[in-house]
Design a protein around this motif. Sequence first.
Motif, mmCIF file in Angstrom:
data_model
loop_
_atom_site.group_PDB
_atom_site.id
_atom_site.type_symbol
_atom_site.label_atom_id
_atom_site.label_comp_id
_atom_site.label_asym_id
_atom_site.label_seq_id
_atom_site.Cartn_x
_atom_site.Cartn_y
_atom_site.Cartn_z
ATOM 1 N N VAL A 1 -3.975 2.604 -0.987
ATOM 2 C CA VAL A 1 -3.270 1.426 -1.501
ATOM 3 C C VAL A 1 -2.553 1.813 -2.796
ATOM 4 N N GLY A 2 -3.324 2.407 -3.704
ATOM 5 C CA GLY A 2 -2.709 2.938 -4.914
ATOM 6 C C GLY A 2 -2.529 4.437 -4.757
ATOM 7 N N MET A 3 -1.573 4.988 -5.460
ATOM 8 C CA MET A 3 -1.376 6.429 -5.422
ATOM 9 C C MET A 3 -2.045 7.012 -6.660
ATOM 10 N N PRO A 4 -3.123 7.778 -6.471
ATOM 11 C CA PRO A 4 -3.816 8.335 -7.644
ATOM 12 C C PRO A 4 -2.832 9.114 -8.500
ATOM 13 N N PHE A 5 -2.936 8.951 -9.779
ATOM 14 C CA PHE A 5 -1.969 9.626 -10.636
ATOM 15 C C PHE A 5 -2.656 10.490 -11.679
ATOM 16 N N ASN A 6 -3.284 9.848 -12.664
ATOM 17 C CA ASN A 6 -3.982 10.648 -13.669
ATOM 18 C C ASN A 6 -5.476 10.471 -13.433
ATOM 19 N N SER A 7 -6.076 11.523 -12.932
ATOM 20 C CA SER A 7 -7.474 11.434 -12.539
ATOM 21 C C SER A 7 -8.304 12.430 -13.312
ATOM 22 N N VAL B 1 10.923 4.489 -4.397
ATOM 23 C CA VAL B 1 9.545 4.633 -4.870
ATOM 24 C C VAL B 1 8.804 5.623 -3.994
ATOM 25 N N ALA B 2 9.042 5.513 -2.674
ATOM 26 C CA ALA B 2 8.407 6.454 -1.753
ATOM 27 C C ALA B 2 8.843 7.870 -2.060
ATOM 28 N N ASP B 3 10.149 8.036 -2.300
ATOM 29 C CA ASP B 3 10.665 9.358 -2.659
ATOM 30 C C ASP B 3 9.954 9.882 -3.887
ATOM 31 N N PHE B 4 9.766 9.009 -4.862
ATOM 32 C CA PHE B 4 9.113 9.445 -6.089
ATOM 33 C C PHE B 4 7.662 9.832 -5.853
ATOM 34 N N PHE B 5 6.973 9.046 -5.038
ATOM 35 C CA PHE B 5 5.584 9.392 -4.753
ATOM 36 C C PHE B 5 5.495 10.758 -4.071
ATOM 37 N N PRO C 1 0.828 -1.208 0.000
ATOM 38 C CA PRO C 1 0.000 0.000 0.000
ATOM 39 C C PRO C 1 0.858 1.251 0.000
ATOM 40 N N ALA C 2 0.475 2.207 -0.836
ATOM 41 C CA ALA C 2 1.288 3.404 -1.004
ATOM 42 C C ALA C 2 1.540 4.105 0.326
ATOM 43 N N GLU C 3 0.482 4.162 1.125
ATOM 44 C CA GLU C 3 0.628 4.847 2.402
ATOM 45 C C GLU C 3 1.671 4.165 3.272
ATOM 46 N N ASP C 4 1.622 2.856 3.342
ATOM 47 C CA ASP C 4 2.604 2.114 4.141
ATOM 48 C C ASP C 4 4.006 2.382 3.635
ATOM 49 N N LEU C 5 4.133 2.345 2.303
ATOM 50 C CA LEU C 5 5.443 2.536 1.692
ATOM 51 C C LEU C 5 6.024 3.882 2.094
ATOM 52 N N ILE C 6 5.165 4.911 2.045
ATOM 53 C CA ILE C 6 5.639 6.263 2.305
ATOM 54 C C ILE C 6 5.977 6.446 3.783
ATOM 55 N N THR C 7 5.106 5.955 4.667
ATOM 56 C CA THR C 7 5.396 6.139 6.091
ATOM 57 C C THR C 7 6.617 5.322 6.494
ATOM 58 N N TYR D 1 8.424 9.362 5.851
ATOM 59 C CA TYR D 1 7.657 10.573 5.586
ATOM 60 C C TYR D 1 6.338 10.509 6.336
ATOM 61 N N SER D 2 5.782 11.685 6.562
ATOM 62 C CA SER D 2 4.445 11.682 7.154
ATOM 63 C C SER D 2 3.445 11.700 6.009
ATOM 64 N N PHE D 3 2.305 11.119 6.247
ATOM 65 C CA PHE D 3 1.305 11.041 5.183
ATOM 66 C C PHE D 3 0.013 11.659 5.664
ATOM 67 N N ASP D 4 -0.449 12.671 4.961
ATOM 68 C CA ASP D 4 -1.671 13.347 5.365
ATOM 69 C C ASP D 4 -2.763 13.067 4.339
ATOM 70 N N ARG D 5 -3.701 12.217 4.710
ATOM 71 C CA ARG D 5 -4.771 11.873 3.770
ATOM 72 C C ARG D 5 -5.584 13.089 3.392
ATOM 73 N N GLY D 6 -5.707 13.987 4.364
ATOM 74 C CA GLY D 6 -6.542 15.154 4.122
ATOM 75 C C GLY D 6 -5.979 16.121 3.111
ATOM 76 N N ALA D 7 -4.685 15.937 2.786
ATOM 77 C CA ALA D 7 -4.094 16.854 1.816
ATOM 78 C C ALA D 7 -4.646 16.613 0.426
ATOM 79 N N PHE D 8 -5.283 15.463 0.248
ATOM 80 C CA PHE D 8 -5.788 15.113 -1.071
ATOM 81 C C PHE D 8 -7.225 15.567 -1.241
ATOM 82 N N ILE D 9 -7.571 15.919 -2.449
ATOM 83 C CA ILE D 9 -8.940 16.313 -2.757
ATOM 84 C C ILE D 9 -9.867 15.128 -2.483
ATOM 85 N N ASP D 10 -11.007 15.426 -1.858
ATOM 86 C CA ASP D 10 -11.900 14.354 -1.411
ATOM 87 C C ASP D 10 -12.270 13.346 -2.492
#
Lengths: 332, 432, 280
Positions: free
Chosen positions: B135-141, B320-324, B102-108, B112-121
């Motif tokens: 789990v996935g990191m949204p990319f092209n939405s 990969v985390a750095d890239f995300f 999961p992307a979040e696990d990878l990043i933490t 790094y700290s991961f703030d879910r709220g930073a993302f558009i709902d």
Amino acid sequence: MTAGTDLLPAPRGGTGTKTGRRRSSALRLFGTERSGETTVKRVQFSSPFLPYLFLAPQLAIIFVFFYWPSAQAIHSSFYLEDPFGFVSTFVGLSNYADVLKSTEYLGIARFTAIFTFLVTFFALSIGLLLAVKADGVIRGNAAYKTLLIWVYAIAPPVAGLMGMMFFDQHIGPIVKLAAWFGWDIKVGLDYFDTAFAMIVVSVWKQIPYNFIFFLSGLQGIPASVREAAALDCRSGLRRFWTVVLPLLAPTAFFLLIINVTYALFDTFGVIDVTVKDKAANNPITLVYKVYMDGFRGNDLGGSSAQSVILMIIVLLLTIFQFRFIERRVHYN
Amino acid sequence: MFKKISLAAVTFAFSATTALAANNITWWHGMAGRNGEVINEVAQKFNASQSACALTPVSKGTYEEALASGIAAFRSGEQPNILQVFDAGAATIINAKGAVIPAEDLITKAGYSFDRGAFIDGVRYFYADSEGKFVGMPFNSSAPIMYINDEALKKAGVEAPKTWEEFEAIAPKLKEAGYIPLVQSQLTWQFTENFFSRNNIQFATNNNGYDSVVDTKLKVTDPNLQMMFEKLKTWKDEGYFAFYGAGWNDNQKVFEEGKAAFWVGSSGSFGGLQKTAKMPFSATFLPYWGSIKGAGTNSFIGGAALFAMSGKSDEENKCVADFFQFLTSPEIQYFYHKATGYVAITKAAYELAQKDGYYKEKPVAEVGIKQLLLPAGEWSKGYRLGFYPQIREIMEREYGRIFSGETTVKDAFETIEKEGNELLARFAKTAG
Amino acid sequence: MQRTKILDHIILLIGVFIMVAPVVVAFTTSTHEAADIHSNGLSLTWGGHFAETYETVFTRQGGFTGKVTGFNMMMNSMILGLGFAAGKIVLSMLAAYAIVYFRFPLATAAFWVIFTTLLLPLEVRILPSYEVMNTLKLTNTYTGLVVPLLASATGTFYFRQFFKSVPDELLEAARIDGAGPFKFFIDVLVPLSRTMMAAIFIIMFVYGWNQYLWPTLMTTDEGFFTLVRGIKQILLVWVGSNIPDYNEAFALAILAMLPPVMIVVIFQRWFIKGLTESDK
């Protein structure tokens, strides 16, 4: 000097030797032995190891790169597994049952049969017509041949794209032409129109292929035979039916099998482009369904089962063709 | 062009030398043309910004070809570090336990700290699990929005509708003015999945499939959805709606040529429209039904996300985390948003774009993000359904039959629900 | 007599027109701008962008690594085409020769083993095929690209048909002259098969030349892109966000047709009539 590679005359009667009779009836089904007609070569080498040597490279490649993967593909038809390979459940024949029970599948099978017949028929006849004519003219001979053969080289994605641009609902030239006659072609919306476009593009793509082989087959007919025929038979058409076509028969039989397999297996690129990769309620063929479920839907078990079913159908069809049609093919 | 070549050469040389000391990570994606070039540029920027990691993007054909490649590679132990997977394939890769980290696990884990709220709902939930973990990191939405033929509205003297009721009221005037009032390009994404999201109605059991794979069932026979399609059919018969089949482009063409008043497309479509539309256009939200209680919520995204494949070394995972992290920085998000038309996925990036005046230049570009920022509802998070590409095929088939008169709306949805549920049960069995 | 000749020419001209017209249209369309092509479709008129489009296609160094150039792609397509055609001819002629001209117990079985490869297309077995390639460490290699494609029956089947139609008298005569299987094959059968070899070579060359799915899955190195892959990359744009560069795709396709033309012209000489008796 040539020990061990003596020529042997084939056994009398042509039905094969004692070894022939010992062969299983299954092999006989393959039509290599029949009463009366001599189909086994009358003269052959009987070297003990040379044939195996010649066959080895082709067979080796086939075993490694066809049978090994295919065995795995068939194996997965009996399982329900997640594509990544983590979980695999044996389900016996249930994938097959699921496939055959669906009414959608039967509808697709029906269209596939019609599609295959039409594409094979038109591609073969137009290819043959052009080959006979090209073979017959002397002036411009090379130009005609080059032009008709060369078109085969066009990249499939582009051929498909252009096919679609010709049939585009809004701006396609063919659509505009048909509109003059009152036919409103709607590819992607109307079942019949879509089928029409699919068949036209598939036939178009296959004509050069048939042309090349028919032409080479015609070139192989000795000049002496043609001259003799011309003396016996004034009418070009009769000459064609009674002399040329029988001599072309080996090539024609080859092309029949190849065209049928082309229509059944190799047309999914054309279908994909015609339906703009949305099957919706458009006509599609069995192989396209395999492509959709396996490649796009990642349903390994289901698509493998469908492929096996398709393979069995084609195998039966081919055996039928070998058995009943090849016996009418004169090889000498 | 010379600049592009020399830049590429320099970056290549640079990354070649750094590759000796750096960790090499690979990214398999399914984009081509201009979008593929933008991916290359993003990767080049990343490589230039640091020296510990060297990212190589590889185009593997279409979305499906990329996923098939990823699967084949995974089975042979040769998987890439990052795989781009499209929305309909999300269930496949997420439910394969152990295929991805999961992307979040990878990043933490990388510190790094991961703030879910930073993302558009509207972006947050689609590729997350039922607890909201990414789990996935949204990319092209992208979001489904409605494009407006400005000339048509002026001629008919009407305003763009917010609800379908409003649309129904103005459709006759548009028809009189000589326009086709409504066309659309994807009945599944826009009028089924995002019908459920915009009108806040449940799509499937088990919390739209997020909670569990077992026993998930579709709820497409919902009377509201049937009503929508009955309306579409009636509108078609009355000349307020035209249907050209399931092909995206076949339906878009009519709008480009200026013959239609409204077209439901994607937030990413404006780039192409600018070159091909024969008239001035603007955009607004996808309408909802005023009569449905609680409607008017955000739509959920289409497009694809990036997944970190498992089975890689810790150093590579850190890369990969750095890239995300790099990818979700406001500057890079803004760059990607401008270059491709896909929406910016973080609030910070959105603010940056606003501050930069981008939306004054191109107001159309903001509509998608604004729709994703609408208040969330219980059922507007997304869906997690297995074999979804096949389910969409069933929908497309039945919708085609509705409009050709071969079946009724009721029968169509019952068929979709029945066959869809069979597929879902099958998928549950494959996922163990 | 004269009338039928003119009729023949008319039929051929119609045939050529139907087959070639789309290609001509592709060429003229490629000289327009992408947006133009999107809105107006195919056109026979000259668009005026010939020089810039073709130059771009030739010289652009695309892809992430800059390795995707027109030249590189052409080289790769060439290797696939030539490698595949040459390999197929050798393998299938030998195999067909063995099956037709030798009597040994497994002849029929061997034929059917080979023939069955026509029945299961590559797409169906692509995942396991990929795994096999990985096991053999053949991904991202030319060998891996060409060799697996050789596992197909078309060539063997075709030569089998041809060899069966060759008169036995030839073999008997050769035997009288003291020729063994090798000599017969090389001195008699191969020259006889020139027209067939030409046909198979052209078909197989184009088949290898136009390969898309297998190379896409098998390679991750941009240095392996073929022309078809390049074309597909251009066209694969999600219509909606961008217009695919149709003009470049068509231009690349036209360029991609040139080497096969050369191959056809080279092999023209072999499509000659009446080789049998006169050639000994």
